[in-house]
Design an enzyme around this catalytic site. Structure first.
Site, PDB file in Angstrom:
ATOM      1  N   TYR A 182      39.933  29.192  31.277  1.00  0.00           N
ATOM      2  CA  TYR A 182      38.969  28.715  32.280  1.00  0.00           C
ATOM      3  C   TYR A 182      37.581  29.295  32.012  1.00  0.00           C
ATOM      4  CZ  TYR A 182      36.372  28.615  36.656  1.00  0.00           C
ATOM      5  OH  TYR A 182      35.380  28.457  37.587  1.00  0.00           O
TER       6      TYR A 182
ATOM      7  N   GLN B 266      47.319  33.846  40.340  1.00  0.00           N
ATOM      8  CA  GLN B 266      47.348  35.305  40.392  1.00  0.00           C
ATOM      9  C   GLN B 266      48.129  35.800  41.609  1.00  0.00           C
ATOM     10  OE1 GLN B 266      43.018  35.503  40.063  1.00  0.00           O
ATOM     11  NE2 GLN B 266      43.223  36.772  38.241  1.00  0.00           N
TER      12      GLN B 266
ATOM     13  N   ARG C 229      32.219  30.039  49.328  1.00  0.00           N
ATOM     14  CA  ARG C 229      31.383  29.955  48.141  1.00  0.00           C
ATOM     15  C   ARG C 229      31.882  28.839  47.250  1.00  0.00           C
ATOM     16  NH1 ARG C 229      32.048  35.816  45.936  1.00  0.00           N
ATOM     17  NH2 ARG C 229      33.791  35.834  47.387  1.00  0.00           N
TER      18      ARG C 229
ATOM     19  N   HIS D 229      41.009  46.737  39.812  1.00  0.00           N
ATOM     20  CA  HIS D 229      42.028  46.005  39.057  1.00  0.00           C
ATOM     21  C   HIS D 229      42.016  46.415  37.587  1.00  0.00           C
ATOM     22  CE1 HIS D 229      44.654  42.730  37.866  1.00  0.00           C
ATOM     23  NE2 HIS D 229      43.765  42.341  36.973  1.00  0.00           N
TER      24      HIS D 229
ATOM     25  N   THR E 194      43.203  31.533  41.115  1.00  0.00           N
ATOM     26  CA  THR E 194      43.470  32.626  42.054  1.00  0.00           C
ATOM     27  C   THR E 194      44.856  32.469  42.670  1.00  0.00           C
ATOM     28  OG1 THR E 194      41.105  32.731  42.570  1.00  0.00           O
ATOM     29  CG2 THR E 194      42.599  33.878  44.059  1.00  0.00           C
TER      30      THR E 194
ATOM     31  N   LYS F 102      39.961  25.849  39.126  1.00  0.00           N
ATOM     32  CA  LYS F 102      39.221  27.046  39.542  1.00  0.00           C
ATOM     33  C   LYS F 102      39.924  27.744  40.709  1.00  0.00           C
ATOM     34  CE  LYS F 102      34.738  28.535  41.320  1.00  0.00           C
ATOM     35  NZ  LYS F 102      33.401  28.105  41.806  1.00  0.00           N
TER      36      LYS F 102
END
Length: 266
Positions: free
Chosen positions: A186, A210, A265, A149, A207, A203
């Site tokens: 963040y 994105q 996770r 990325h 994502t 959190k």
């Protein structure tokens, strides 16, 4: 091999004919070689040199440096968003679906090109994410997604500034800068208050943001290819579609493994 290099050189010289002459003398913009060397050094540091240096050393405390870095990234990304809204989108100077680059030396298009150039430099600055990661020995964060990325963004944005410093490329920078403003906010919050890392509500949504970014930019790429008469804007679409599709797959895989799997996770 010599013949191949000759062909590549000839092809690049032809590309130079359609490059933006206004950015030619700006640092790092005359040739792709410095950027390619930088990416090679970056990959070497990530894959070999960095881990080797830190192999027998304890993690280095770079918290204060990272706080300064993240504050700067927030301010810089926020500035990109503010400037693009103030100068381009809110006054209605750009058409998001059909806006060829203005290559004139008038103050406004030159300023837009300059902001695009600073945006490119910010992608180089982003490489420090990896340096901090290595120094802190955060091996769980070291992935193909991360380095690919960062590497490809430096190269793609360089190409954008070299050939399309303005026009429809601006919307991609605006969206990306907004996402980065949220992302580094963040990071800063969890640096100052580590206990928030497991509880802060955004959190997971970071994502998701994105993923939304890649869907939007890929959709714009499709529109540019199908409905735009400007060949450079269509070329922009051809570049962005596979790139955003690949990012979408990689980030979705990360999201699925991190947040949707049974052994996710935390």
């Amino acid at each position: 091999m010599a013949a191949l290099l000759k062909e590549v050189t000839l092809y690049y010289k032809k590309l130079e004919e359609i490059a933006d002459p206004r950015v030619e003398k700006w640092p790092l913009m005359s040739s792709p070689l410095p950027v390619l060397i930088l990416i090679i050094i970056y990959q070497y540091f990530f894959r070999s040199l960095g881990p080797k240096i830190m192999e027998n050393r304890p993690p280095i405390n770079v918290k204060n440096a990272m706080i300064i870095y993240n504050v700067f990234q927030i301010l810089l990304s926020g500035w990109f968003v503010e400037e693009s809204l103030r100068t381009v989108w809110l006054p209605g100077k750009y058409n998001i679906l059909n806006q060829p680059v203005d290559y004139s030396d008038e103050p406004f298009p030159v300023y837009v090109a300059f902001v695009c150039y600073i945006f490119f430099l910010s992608k180089i600055l982003d490489l420090l994410d990896t340096v901090f990661m290595i120094l802190r020995k955060k091996t769980n964060q070291q992935s193909f997604l991360h380095t690919y990325h960062h590497s490809i963004m430096v190269l793609v944005i360089w190409l954008g500034v070299k050939f399309m410093a303005g026009g429809n490329s601006v919307i991609f920078g605006t969206i990306n800068a907004f996402v980065h403003t949220v992302m580094y906010s963040y990071y800063l919050l969890t640096l100052i208050r580590p206990e928030y890392k497991k509880s802060v509500w955004w959190k997971r949504h970071l994502t998701e943001l994105q993923l939304v970014q890649f869907v939007i930019t890929m959709t714009l790429g499709v529109i540019y290819v199908l409905q735009n008469n400007d060949y450079k804007t269509r070329l922009l679409g051809f570049v962005m579609i596979p790139q955003d599709a690949f990012f979408l797959v990689l980030f979705w895989d990360f999201y699925k493994k991190t947040y949707l799997s049974k052994n996710k996770r935390v």
